[in-house]
Design a protein around this motif. Sequence first.
Motif, PDB file in Angstrom:
ATOM      1  N   ALA A   1     -81.020  54.365  26.433  1.00  0.00           N
ATOM      2  CA  ALA A   1     -80.995  53.370  27.513  1.00  0.00           C
ATOM      3  C   ALA A   1     -79.758  52.489  27.432  1.00  0.00           C
ATOM      4  CB  ALA A   1     -82.258  52.517  27.462  1.00  0.00           C
ATOM      5  N   SER A   2     -79.377  52.080  26.224  1.00  0.00           N
ATOM      6  CA  SER A   2     -78.204  51.213  26.063  1.00  0.00           C
ATOM      7  C   SER A   2     -76.897  51.985  26.134  1.00  0.00           C
ATOM      8  CB  SER A   2     -78.289  50.463  24.724  1.00  0.00           C
ATOM      9  OG  SER A   2     -78.307  51.379  23.636  1.00  0.00           O
ATOM     10  N   VAL A   3     -76.975  53.305  25.993  1.00  0.00           N
ATOM     11  CA  VAL A   3     -75.775  54.135  26.098  1.00  0.00           C
ATOM     12  C   VAL A   3     -75.391  54.344  27.567  1.00  0.00           C
ATOM     13  CG1 VAL A   3     -74.732  56.360  25.495  1.00  0.00           C
ATOM     14  CG2 VAL A   3     -76.400  55.300  23.943  1.00  0.00           C
ATOM     15  N   TYR A   4     -76.419  54.442  28.432  1.00  0.00           N
ATOM     16  CA  TYR A   4     -76.204  54.644  29.865  1.00  0.00           C
ATOM     17  C   TYR A   4     -76.938  53.547  30.635  1.00  0.00           C
ATOM     18  CZ  TYR A   4     -74.906  59.166  27.933  1.00  0.00           C
ATOM     19  OH  TYR A   4     -74.329  60.148  27.181  1.00  0.00           O
ATOM     20  N   PRO A   5     -76.407  52.301  30.581  1.00  0.00           N
ATOM     21  CA  PRO A   5     -77.119  51.164  31.169  1.00  0.00           C
ATOM     22  C   PRO A   5     -77.296  51.252  32.684  1.00  0.00           C
ATOM     23  CG  PRO A   5     -74.895  50.530  30.475  1.00  0.00           C
ATOM     24  CD  PRO A   5     -75.145  51.891  29.929  1.00  0.00           C
ATOM     25  N   LYS A   6     -76.339  51.828  33.407  1.00  0.00           N
ATOM     26  CA  LYS A   6     -76.474  51.947  34.862  1.00  0.00           C
ATOM     27  C   LYS A   6     -77.630  52.882  35.227  1.00  0.00           C
ATOM     28  CE  LYS A   6     -71.687  50.907  36.162  1.00  0.00           C
ATOM     29  NZ  LYS A   6     -70.464  51.408  36.847  1.00  0.00           N
ATOM     30  N   ALA A   7     -77.721  54.009  34.528  1.00  0.00           N
ATOM     31  CA  ALA A   7     -78.820  54.949  34.784  1.00  0.00           C
ATOM     32  C   ALA A   7     -80.153  54.321  34.410  1.00  0.00           C
ATOM     33  CB  ALA A   7     -78.596  56.239  34.002  1.00  0.00           C
ATOM     34  N   PHE A   8     -80.179  53.560  33.314  1.00  0.00           N
ATOM     35  CA  PHE A   8     -81.421  52.909  32.898  1.00  0.00           C
ATOM     36  C   PHE A   8     -81.833  51.836  33.907  1.00  0.00           C
ATOM     37  CE2 PHE A   8     -83.763  49.739  30.271  1.00  0.00           C
ATOM     38  CZ  PHE A   8     -84.872  50.539  29.999  1.00  0.00           C
ATOM     39  N   SER A   9     -80.859  51.107  34.430  1.00  0.00           N
ATOM     40  CA  SER A   9     -81.148  50.102  35.448  1.00  0.00           C
ATOM     41  C   SER A   9     -81.704  50.751  36.708  1.00  0.00           C
ATOM     42  CB  SER A   9     -79.870  49.321  35.782  1.00  0.00           C
ATOM     43  OG  SER A   9     -80.101  48.374  36.792  1.00  0.00           O
ATOM     44  N   LEU A  10     -81.146  51.889  37.075  1.00  0.00           N
ATOM     45  CA  LEU A  10     -81.642  52.627  38.242  1.00  0.00           C
ATOM     46  C   LEU A  10     -83.079  53.086  38.024  1.00  0.00           C
ATOM     47  CD1 LEU A  10     -81.291  54.073  40.952  1.00  0.00           C
ATOM     48  CD2 LEU A  10     -80.277  55.999  39.690  1.00  0.00           C
TER      49      LEU A  10
ATOM     50  N   ARG B   1     -84.255  51.794  24.246  1.00  0.00           N
ATOM     51  CA  ARG B   1     -83.870  52.108  22.877  1.00  0.00           C
ATOM     52  C   ARG B   1     -82.461  52.680  22.894  1.00  0.00           C
ATOM     53  NH1 ARG B   1     -87.392  55.721  18.503  1.00  0.00           N
ATOM     54  NH2 ARG B   1     -85.832  55.673  16.830  1.00  0.00           N
ATOM     55  N   GLY B   2     -81.739  52.490  21.823  1.00  0.00           N
ATOM     56  CA  GLY B   2     -80.369  52.972  21.752  1.00  0.00           C
ATOM     57  C   GLY B   2     -80.276  54.435  21.358  1.00  0.00           C
ATOM     58  N   LYS B   3     -79.124  54.816  20.902  1.00  0.00           N
ATOM     59  CA  LYS B   3     -78.860  56.195  20.490  1.00  0.00           C
ATOM     60  C   LYS B   3     -79.695  56.558  19.272  1.00  0.00           C
ATOM     61  CE  LYS B   3     -74.883  59.056  19.135  1.00  0.00           C
ATOM     62  NZ  LYS B   3     -73.417  59.030  18.907  1.00  0.00           N
ATOM     63  N   ALA B   4     -80.268  57.750  19.276  1.00  0.00           N
ATOM     64  CA  ALA B   4     -81.081  58.211  18.143  1.00  0.00           C
ATOM     65  C   ALA B   4     -81.091  59.735  18.111  1.00  0.00           C
ATOM     66  CB  ALA B   4     -82.508  57.676  18.246  1.00  0.00           C
ATOM     67  N   ALA B   5     -81.012  60.282  16.901  1.00  0.00           N
ATOM     68  CA  ALA B   5     -81.007  61.744  16.727  1.00  0.00           C
ATOM     69  C   ALA B   5     -82.423  62.241  16.482  1.00  0.00           C
ATOM     70  CB  ALA B   5     -80.099  62.123  15.570  1.00  0.00           C
ATOM     71  N   ASN B   6     -83.356  61.861  17.370  1.00  0.00           N
ATOM     72  CA  ASN B   6     -84.762  62.130  17.117  1.00  0.00           C
ATOM     73  C   ASN B   6     -85.398  63.146  18.041  1.00  0.00           C
ATOM     74  OD1 ASN B   6     -84.511  60.403  19.285  1.00  0.00           O
ATOM     75  ND2 ASN B   6     -86.123  58.990  18.629  1.00  0.00           N
TER      76      ASN B   6
ATOM     77  N   THR C   1     -75.860  64.640  24.068  1.00  0.00           N
ATOM     78  CA  THR C   1     -75.181  63.348  24.110  1.00  0.00           C
ATOM     79  C   THR C   1     -73.895  63.372  23.289  1.00  0.00           C
ATOM     80  OG1 THR C   1     -77.300  62.210  24.358  1.00  0.00           O
ATOM     81  CG2 THR C   1     -75.431  60.876  23.667  1.00  0.00           C
ATOM     82  N   GLU C   2     -73.959  64.026  22.114  1.00  0.00           N
ATOM     83  CA  GLU C   2     -72.776  64.119  21.255  1.00  0.00           C
ATOM     84  C   GLU C   2     -71.635  64.878  21.930  1.00  0.00           C
ATOM     85  OE1 GLU C   2     -72.532  62.837  17.596  1.00  0.00           O
ATOM     86  OE2 GLU C   2     -73.602  61.629  19.076  1.00  0.00           O
ATOM     87  N   LYS C   3     -71.978  65.735  22.888  1.00  0.00           N
ATOM     88  CA  LYS C   3     -70.952  66.482  23.621  1.00  0.00           C
ATOM     89  C   LYS C   3     -70.584  65.817  24.944  1.00  0.00           C
ATOM     90  CE  LYS C   3     -70.207  70.122  20.962  1.00  0.00           C
ATOM     91  NZ  LYS C   3     -68.853  70.475  20.457  1.00  0.00           N
ATOM     92  N   GLY C   4     -71.069  64.599  25.149  1.00  0.00           N
ATOM     93  CA  GLY C   4     -70.690  63.861  26.346  1.00  0.00           C
ATOM     94  C   GLY C   4     -71.576  64.074  27.550  1.00  0.00           C
ATOM     95  N   VAL C   5     -72.718  64.741  27.375  1.00  0.00           N
ATOM     96  CA  VAL C   5     -73.647  64.950  28.484  1.00  0.00           C
ATOM     97  C   VAL C   5     -74.548  63.717  28.613  1.00  0.00           C
ATOM     98  CG1 VAL C   5     -75.547  66.352  29.378  1.00  0.00           C
ATOM     99  CG2 VAL C   5     -73.644  67.452  28.164  1.00  0.00           C
ATOM    100  N   PRO C   6     -74.578  63.054  29.763  1.00  0.00           N
ATOM    101  CA  PRO C   6     -75.491  61.917  29.938  1.00  0.00           C
ATOM    102  C   PRO C   6     -76.940  62.379  29.805  1.00  0.00           C
ATOM    103  CG  PRO C   6     -73.868  62.026  31.716  1.00  0.00           C
ATOM    104  CD  PRO C   6     -73.777  63.317  30.965  1.00  0.00           C
ATOM    105  N   ALA C   7     -77.713  61.716  28.954  1.00  0.00           N
ATOM    106  CA  ALA C   7     -79.076  62.192  28.686  1.00  0.00           C
ATOM    107  C   ALA C   7     -79.992  61.044  28.294  1.00  0.00           C
ATOM    108  CB  ALA C   7     -79.058  63.249  27.577  1.00  0.00           C
ATOM    109  N   PHE C   8     -81.242  61.126  28.741  1.00  0.00           N
ATOM    110  CA  PHE C   8     -82.316  60.248  28.296  1.00  0.00           C
ATOM    111  C   PHE C   8     -83.365  61.080  27.569  1.00  0.00           C
ATOM    112  CE2 PHE C   8     -81.949  56.828  31.874  1.00  0.00           C
ATOM    113  CZ  PHE C   8     -80.920  56.209  31.184  1.00  0.00           C
TER     114      PHE C   8
END
Length: 377
Positions: free
Chosen positions: A292-301, A318-323, A330-337
């Motif tokens: 959510a904090s990595v892509y704030p505009k998408a999260f706001s939407l 929640r922020g970035k997590a490898a879970n 995400t590590e390859k630059g793909v926007p993802a939730f």
Amino acid sequence: MKKIVILLFILSSANGFAQDALYVRKTINTLTAPLFWGRGYTKDGMKKAADFLSAEYRKIGLSPMGNDFKQGFSFPVNTFPGKMLVEINGKALRPGKDFIISNASPSVKQNGSLQAIDSTHFAVNPNLKVELKDKLTWSVATEVSTETTIEISRKNFTGVPKQLKVEIENQFIQNFQASNVCGLVKGTKYPDSMLVITAHYDHLGGMGKDTYFPGANDNAAGVATLLSLAKYYKANPQPYSIGFICFAGEEAGLMGSRYFVENPLMPLSKIKFLINLDLVGTGESGMTVVNASVYPKAFSLMNKINDEEKLISKINARGKAANSDHYFFTEKGVPAFFIYTQGGPTAYHDVFDQAETLPLTEYKDLFKLIVNFYKTI
């Protein structure tokens, strides 16, 4: 006449969601059945699940991403197809309910006295230990250790462990064969650009011949929701293509999603957004969005849509997590939730994560939220 048309539309939509809910419940019941044996590493559980999902993709009418729905790969895994005997003080314990074994355990057959290390830890020798636990949770190992730890439930055991009899059979598979299951609905205007929905279909499999881990919330619920969305998008094609990926090997360390990212069936740069569904069978306490904090505009939407439609009671950031399987994208630059729901039954990585106790509290609202989000992202 206008009011009648509106009423018929509302009734039709309600009936459609009722049908979808029945489909989701039936799918979860199927994936958690003994036939699939925890969708894991013994009794062909994972392969049977992959075959089932491929058949569902065909029924829905999805197109393969590659030459086939299945993307094969392999990885090492420690399995337990055989004996699973543990006796404490002469009493036989039940696998999964009374005890679990360390997932990297080798085969072991021994009868010996336990020496107390402290009030919860005991040992026959440095390579064979017993630990009393409040909750038993299992996982998957990709290697074999020289040590075995037997975790015993405090709820089901009274007294002090003094004598241990154990006979466990492991089988290490260097190249376990697995498959991601990948399909899509082509876009009507921008077919080369894609929105993606993912969920891992594997779980922990079985521990011995008689005990398996059903994995209803983790992650039959996510897979069933993905399939329901696939049905919707097949009936309602969008301007962008919609991809559906069911990953294998998530429980062994995100193996399937890592393989896909390293061997993509489409250019990763063409993925406009990705939503990963894992642990979405509850929702009494809302849901959480990882990244959510990595892509704030998408999260706001997403929050704006949720507030307007009055869907999920609360969306936590929640922020970035490898879970889960979003991570390598995400590590390859793909926007993802990565979305997971909260509240309800607390069963996790145990034999009690069962279909009959899974409430699916927010299935319909989550479905609507994803559809509306992907209309506007």
